[in-house]
Design a protein around this motif. Structure first.
Motif, PDB file in Angstrom:
ATOM      1  N   LEU A 345      75.433 -60.698  23.756  1.00 28.23           N
ATOM      2  CA  LEU A 345      74.509 -60.816  22.630  1.00 28.23           C
ATOM      3  C   LEU A 345      73.390 -61.802  22.947  1.00 28.23           C
ATOM      4  CD1 LEU A 345      77.038 -60.817  19.660  1.00 28.23           C
ATOM      5  CD2 LEU A 345      75.245 -59.131  20.019  1.00 28.23           C
ATOM      6  N   CYS A 346      73.736 -62.887  23.635  1.00 28.02           N
ATOM      7  CA  CYS A 346      72.705 -63.865  24.000  1.00 28.02           C
ATOM      8  C   CYS A 346      71.759 -63.307  25.057  1.00 28.02           C
ATOM      9  CB  CYS A 346      73.366 -65.162  24.490  1.00 28.02           C
ATOM     10  SG  CYS A 346      74.153 -66.122  23.169  1.00 28.02           S
ATOM     11  N   GLU A 347      72.268 -62.488  25.993  1.00 33.35           N
ATOM     12  CA  GLU A 347      71.382 -61.834  26.956  1.00 33.35           C
ATOM     13  C   GLU A 347      70.393 -60.922  26.235  1.00 33.35           C
ATOM     14  OE1 GLU A 347      73.769 -59.808  29.790  1.00 33.35           O
ATOM     15  OE2 GLU A 347      74.623 -61.639  30.640  1.00 33.35           O
ATOM     16  N   ALA A 348      70.878 -60.195  25.245  1.00 36.45           N
ATOM     17  CA  ALA A 348      69.987 -59.338  24.463  1.00 36.45           C
ATOM     18  C   ALA A 348      68.968 -60.178  23.703  1.00 36.45           C
ATOM     19  CB  ALA A 348      70.801 -58.486  23.489  1.00 36.45           C
ATOM     20  N   SER A 349      69.396 -61.323  23.197  1.00 30.88           N
ATOM     21  CA  SER A 349      68.485 -62.211  22.485  1.00 30.88           C
ATOM     22  C   SER A 349      67.378 -62.720  23.394  1.00 30.88           C
ATOM     23  CB  SER A 349      69.261 -63.392  21.892  1.00 30.88           C
ATOM     24  OG  SER A 349      68.403 -64.309  21.254  1.00 30.88           O
ATOM     25  N   VAL A 350      67.745 -63.076  24.643  1.00 27.25           N
ATOM     26  CA  VAL A 350      66.745 -63.556  25.601  1.00 27.25           C
ATOM     27  C   VAL A 350      65.693 -62.485  25.835  1.00 27.25           C
ATOM     28  CG1 VAL A 350      66.364 -64.224  28.002  1.00 27.25           C
ATOM     29  CG2 VAL A 350      68.275 -65.214  26.720  1.00 27.25           C
ATOM     30  N   GLU A 351      66.126 -61.223  26.058  1.00 27.87           N
ATOM     31  CA  GLU A 351      65.147 -60.159  26.301  1.00 27.87           C
ATOM     32  C   GLU A 351      64.296 -59.892  25.068  1.00 27.87           C
ATOM     33  OE1 GLU A 351      64.666 -55.529  27.787  1.00 27.87           O
ATOM     34  OE2 GLU A 351      66.608 -56.528  27.972  1.00 27.87           O
ATOM     35  N   ALA A 352      64.912 -59.949  23.874  1.00 28.02           N
ATOM     36  CA  ALA A 352      64.143 -59.709  22.654  1.00 28.02           C
ATOM     37  C   ALA A 352      63.041 -60.756  22.483  1.00 28.02           C
ATOM     38  CB  ALA A 352      65.067 -59.724  21.441  1.00 28.02           C
ATOM     39  N   ILE A 353      63.303 -61.991  22.938  1.00 29.96           N
ATOM     40  CA  ILE A 353      62.313 -63.060  22.823  1.00 29.96           C
ATOM     41  C   ILE A 353      61.213 -62.912  23.867  1.00 29.96           C
ATOM     42  CG2 ILE A 353      61.951 -65.550  23.106  1.00 29.96           C
ATOM     43  CD1 ILE A 353      64.767 -65.945  21.979  1.00 29.96           C
ATOM     44  N   THR A 354      61.613 -62.606  25.101  1.00 29.32           N
ATOM     45  CA  THR A 354      60.669 -62.677  26.218  1.00 29.32           C
ATOM     46  C   THR A 354      59.905 -61.390  26.475  1.00 29.32           C
ATOM     47  OG1 THR A 354      62.447 -62.113  27.773  1.00 29.32           O
ATOM     48  CG2 THR A 354      62.032 -64.455  27.352  1.00 29.32           C
ATOM     49  N   SER A 355      60.442 -60.242  26.035  1.00 29.62           N
ATOM     50  CA  SER A 355      59.788 -58.970  26.329  1.00 29.62           C
ATOM     51  C   SER A 355      58.769 -58.638  25.249  1.00 29.62           C
ATOM     52  CB  SER A 355      60.820 -57.841  26.428  1.00 29.62           C
ATOM     53  OG  SER A 355      60.186 -56.611  26.667  1.00 29.62           O
ATOM     54  N   SER A 356      57.557 -58.341  25.674  1.00 32.74           N
ATOM     55  CA  SER A 356      56.502 -58.008  24.718  1.00 32.74           C
ATOM     56  C   SER A 356      56.314 -56.498  24.570  1.00 32.74           C
ATOM     57  CB  SER A 356      55.180 -58.639  25.160  1.00 32.74           C
ATOM     58  OG  SER A 356      54.806 -58.173  26.456  1.00 32.74           O
ATOM     59  N   ASP A 357      56.871 -55.720  25.491  1.00 38.79           N
ATOM     60  CA  ASP A 357      56.612 -54.276  25.469  1.00 38.79           C
ATOM     61  C   ASP A 357      57.876 -53.432  25.353  1.00 38.79           C
ATOM     62  OD1 ASP A 357      57.630 -54.871  27.926  1.00 38.79           O
ATOM     63  OD2 ASP A 357      56.272 -53.563  29.049  1.00 38.79           O
ATOM     64  N   ARG A 358      59.040 -54.058  25.222  1.00 39.80           N
ATOM     65  CA  ARG A 358      60.271 -53.272  25.163  1.00 39.80           C
ATOM     66  C   ARG A 358      61.169 -53.795  24.045  1.00 39.80           C
ATOM     67  NH1 ARG A 358      62.448 -49.884  28.798  1.00 39.80           N
ATOM     68  NH2 ARG A 358      61.225 -50.714  30.543  1.00 39.80           N
ATOM     69  N   LYS A 359      61.574 -52.902  23.152  1.00 38.63           N
ATOM     70  CA  LYS A 359      62.503 -53.278  22.093  1.00 38.63           C
ATOM     71  C   LYS A 359      63.928 -53.313  22.635  1.00 38.63           C
ATOM     72  CE  LYS A 359      60.129 -52.072  17.806  1.00 38.63           C
ATOM     73  NZ  LYS A 359      60.391 -53.392  17.196  1.00 38.63           N
ATOM     74  N   VAL A 360      64.828 -53.933  21.866  1.00 35.76           N
ATOM     75  CA  VAL A 360      66.201 -54.163  22.303  1.00 35.76           C
ATOM     76  C   VAL A 360      67.167 -53.646  21.236  1.00 35.76           C
ATOM     77  CG1 VAL A 360      67.924 -55.927  22.836  1.00 35.76           C
ATOM     78  CG2 VAL A 360      65.586 -56.160  23.704  1.00 35.76           C
ATOM     79  N   ILE A 361      68.189 -52.929  21.702  1.00 38.58           N
ATOM     80  CA  ILE A 361      69.276 -52.454  20.843  1.00 38.58           C
ATOM     81  C   ILE A 361      70.591 -52.926  21.453  1.00 38.58           C
ATOM     82  CG2 ILE A 361      70.435 -50.433  19.850  1.00 38.58           C
ATOM     83  CD1 ILE A 361      67.799 -48.886  20.294  1.00 38.58           C
ATOM     84  N   VAL A 362      71.494 -53.401  20.617  1.00 31.31           N
ATOM     85  CA  VAL A 362      72.845 -53.770  21.055  1.00 31.31           C
ATOM     86  C   VAL A 362      73.821 -52.781  20.441  1.00 31.31           C
ATOM     87  CG1 VAL A 362      74.638 -55.541  21.060  1.00 31.31           C
ATOM     88  CG2 VAL A 362      72.228 -56.211  21.224  1.00 31.31           C
ATOM     89  N   HIS A 363      74.699 -52.214  21.274  1.00 36.36           N
ATOM     90  CA  HIS A 363      75.692 -51.251  20.781  1.00 36.36           C
ATOM     91  C   HIS A 363      77.088 -51.869  20.854  1.00 36.36           C
ATOM     92  CE1 HIS A 363      77.286 -47.242  19.804  1.00 36.36           C
ATOM     93  NE2 HIS A 363      78.350 -47.735  20.423  1.00 36.36           N
ATOM     94  N   LEU A 364      77.804 -51.852  19.703  1.00 36.22           N
ATOM     95  CA  LEU A 364      79.153 -52.425  19.609  1.00 36.22           C
ATOM     96  C   LEU A 364      80.093 -51.413  18.969  1.00 36.22           C
ATOM     97  CD1 LEU A 364      78.108 -55.941  18.294  1.00 36.22           C
ATOM     98  CD2 LEU A 364      79.111 -55.495  20.530  1.00 36.22           C
ATOM     99  N   SER A 365      80.800 -50.635  19.788  1.00 40.19           N
ATOM    100  CA  SER A 365      81.861 -49.767  19.275  1.00 40.19           C
ATOM    101  C   SER A 365      83.168 -50.555  19.280  1.00 40.19           C
ATOM    102  CB  SER A 365      81.976 -48.492  20.123  1.00 40.19           C
ATOM    103  OG  SER A 365      80.987 -47.561  19.750  1.00 40.19           O
ATOM    104  N   LEU A 366      83.135 -51.701  18.634  1.00 35.67           N
ATOM    105  CA  LEU A 366      84.285 -52.593  18.560  1.00 35.67           C
ATOM    106  C   LEU A 366      84.140 -53.429  17.301  1.00 35.67           C
ATOM    107  CD1 LEU A 366      83.020 -55.593  19.520  1.00 35.67           C
ATOM    108  CD2 LEU A 366      83.068 -54.415  21.727  1.00 35.67           C
ATOM    109  N   ALA A 367      85.214 -54.094  16.902  1.00 30.16           N
ATOM    110  CA  ALA A 367      85.168 -54.893  15.678  1.00 30.16           C
ATOM    111  C   ALA A 367      86.337 -55.859  15.653  1.00 30.16           C
ATOM    112  CB  ALA A 367      85.199 -53.990  14.445  1.00 30.16           C
TER     113      ALA A 367
END
Length: 542
Positions: A345-367
């Motif tokens: 989740l933190c890796e996804a957060s880093v990309e969401a902050i730093t990337s200006s041209d690519r959106k980020v989706i996290v998939h969790l088939s778990l709970a």
């Protein structure tokens, strides 16, 4: 006296008779099977008695009552019970409502906001957080320090003895190894260090709530904390028995037809990154997806290999251009570990902050059934900068072999936070071969087929705190070819784990269609009951 007034007075008397005795304190606020639970109350105003051996009062957790012992103090009573270790007699996992009632009385239905006690599963580890720039934090390998300076408490004899055993085991037991994980740095919890260690004695596993409570007393928020490091419940569950008169190819075809998979999309945007956190990482050379499900379909035993790999297949079937990134956070038994989930989740957060041209989706088939602050912080870290999160809502088997009842809620996080956050989608599963959706998801009654191929009730419905954001087809034969037709080696997969990737694929296509903001759940359904890909280009029929 007229009938309306009589009915009103009867209802009033019943409401008074069923009023719960006010609870002053629950200690500990989290309890595992075999653990002691102490409830502090004011002495009731009637003629009830309290001795160290017996009392007529009972503690209710959810819709199940438990006998207690009782000790008198100067201005209060201490009720003490041991949480059953038998899963069939234990309350449902997660946050539950606790009440104290007189004999012969039963609790009235309560809202989820009134939950007061967290029911833990058998605990295998505890976790501590060391925040950036903080001092005085400690890894959980030094848990013995929690009891170096005794705190003055008014405890029952049983609880005082249990606390003494916990302190002894922590001080004298074999030192447990500590694992440290530095989280990728972005915001919130990300950038912190997570320490995890095992609890080595049965007494510590049973009384882990005392360990957690002691840490809260010594280090109140926002200081360092000790909390459980929960593994998630397995998804999908094993031992499923399924029946259908349709051939596998038709079952898959119904799924694609129901969501209009082959509707054209005008791809104008950069496809987003999809962080798949599951049992699968294609870069791992040995056993890239070791998960195995055993089920019975049409009286034939089926051995289905893989979980995350099948989720990956479904995402890429809906959205072939998705930029997949993998974290193998779950093992061959489907147990997923909190540290790996938060790191991804933190890796996804880093990309969401730093990337200006690519959106980020996290998939969790778990709970997990726990409203866990660390998982919540990881979800926040990913969503605060615009990442979307797709979470499986959980299957109706999730509550299996647990005590049911109208007051025992069956939870699954992060799906149950979907109503609190935009960009967090919880996905239920429907049986696509029916004209109206027949659900597989958590809370719904579970049915099985008898020898005459007649559906009989296997598990009653259970109350849930939330509803899915959107449902999608949830029964497939996999692997399949590029048109979704099962291969000769395909086996059945079902449940919310495999409905959720269709929504993740839909979000990829949504971005590629040039949409700037994440869709509302209604926009994903195109006015229908379930996911409908015609809405991606806003060409829903009037």
């Amino acid at each position: 006296m007229n009938r309306a007034l009589t009915a009103f007075l009867i209802a009033l008397l019943l409401s008074v008779a069923r009023a719960a005795i006010p609870v002053e304190e629950i200690y500990p606020s989290q309890v595992a099977p075999g653990g002691l639970l102490q409830v502090k109350i004011k002495p009731p105003s009637d003629d009830m008695t309290c001795t160290a051996q017996t009392t007529s009062l009972r503690i209710w957790i959810g819709s199940h009552s438990y006998p207690v012992t009782c000790e008198v103090r100067q201005d209060h009573w201490l009720l003490v019970m041991t949480l059953p270790e038998d899963a069939a007699r234990s309350p449902q996992l997660g946050p539950q409502v606790l009440t104290v009632l007189a004999p012969g009385e039963r609790p009235l239905p309560s809202s989820p906001s009134e939950r007061k006690v967290q029911i833990l599963d058998r605990i295998t580890a505890v976790l501590s957080v060391q925040r950036n720039g903080s001092s005085g934090d400690y890894p959980p390998g030094q848990l013995g320090r929690l009891f170096e300076s005794p705190l003055s408490r008014s405890d029952s004899t049983a609880l005082a003895n249990a606390r003494a055993i916990v302190a002894r085991d922590l001080a004298n037991g074999e030192k447990a190894p500590v694992e440290a994980a530095k989280l990728p740095e972005s915001n919130g919890i990300c950038g912190s260090t997570l320490y995890t260690t095992r609890l080595l004695t049965p007494a510590l596993e049973r009384q882990v709530g005392i360990v957690i409570e002691q840490a809260k007393l010594l280090f109140p928020d926002p200081g360092p904390g000790i909390m459980v490091a929960p593994a998630t419940a397995k998804q999908p569950p094993s031992g499923s028995v399924l029946w259908s008169t349709l051939q596998p190819s038709l079952l898959n075809a119904y799924a694609w037809k129901s969501i209009h998979l082959w509707e054209p999309v005008n791809d104008v945007g950069t496809p987003p990154s999809v962080y798949l956190i599951d049992t699968f990482d294609p870069d791992k050379r040995q056993a890239p997806d070791p998960y195995e499900t055993v089920s019975t379909f049409n009286d034939n035993p089926q051995r289905s290999l893989g979980h995350g790999s099948r989720v990956d297949e479904l995402i890429r079937l809906v959205a072939p251009d998705a930029q997949m990134k993998y974290t193998q956070a779950c093992d061959k038994d489907g147990i997923c570990y909190l540290t790996q989930v938060i790191s991804a989740l933190c890796e996804a957060s880093v990309e969401a902050i730093t990337s200006s041209d690519r959106k980020v989706i996290v998939h969790l088939s778990l709970a997990t059934p726990y409203d866990h602050p660390i998982l919540r912080a990881g979800i926040d870290a990913a969503t605060i900068y615009g990442a979307a999160i797709v979470a499986a809502y959980g299957n109706n088997d999730r509550c299996r072999d647990r005590a049911g009842g109208p007051l025992n809620y069956c939870n699954a996080y992060p799906a149950d936070w979907s109503g609190e956050r935009s960009g967090l989608y919880s996905v239920g599963a429907s049986q696509q071969s029916n004209p109206a959706p027949q659900t597989f998801q958590r809370g719904q009654a579970r049915w099985k087929w008898n020898a005459d191929k007649v559906a009989v009730l296997d598990q009653p419905a259970m109350p849930v705190a939330t509803s899915p954001s959107v449902t999608a087809p949830g029964f497939f034969f996999l692997p399949s070819d590029q048109q979704g037709v099962p291969t000769s080696a395909a086996t059945p997969y079902w449940g919310t784990s495999f409905a959720a990737p269709l929504v993740t694929g839909a979000l990829v296509r949504w971005v590629q269609a040039g949409n700037k903001n994440w869709p509302t759940p209604a926009q994903l359904k195109c006015g229908d009951e379930r996911l409908n890909l015609r809405s991606i280009d806003s060409n829903c029929p009037d």
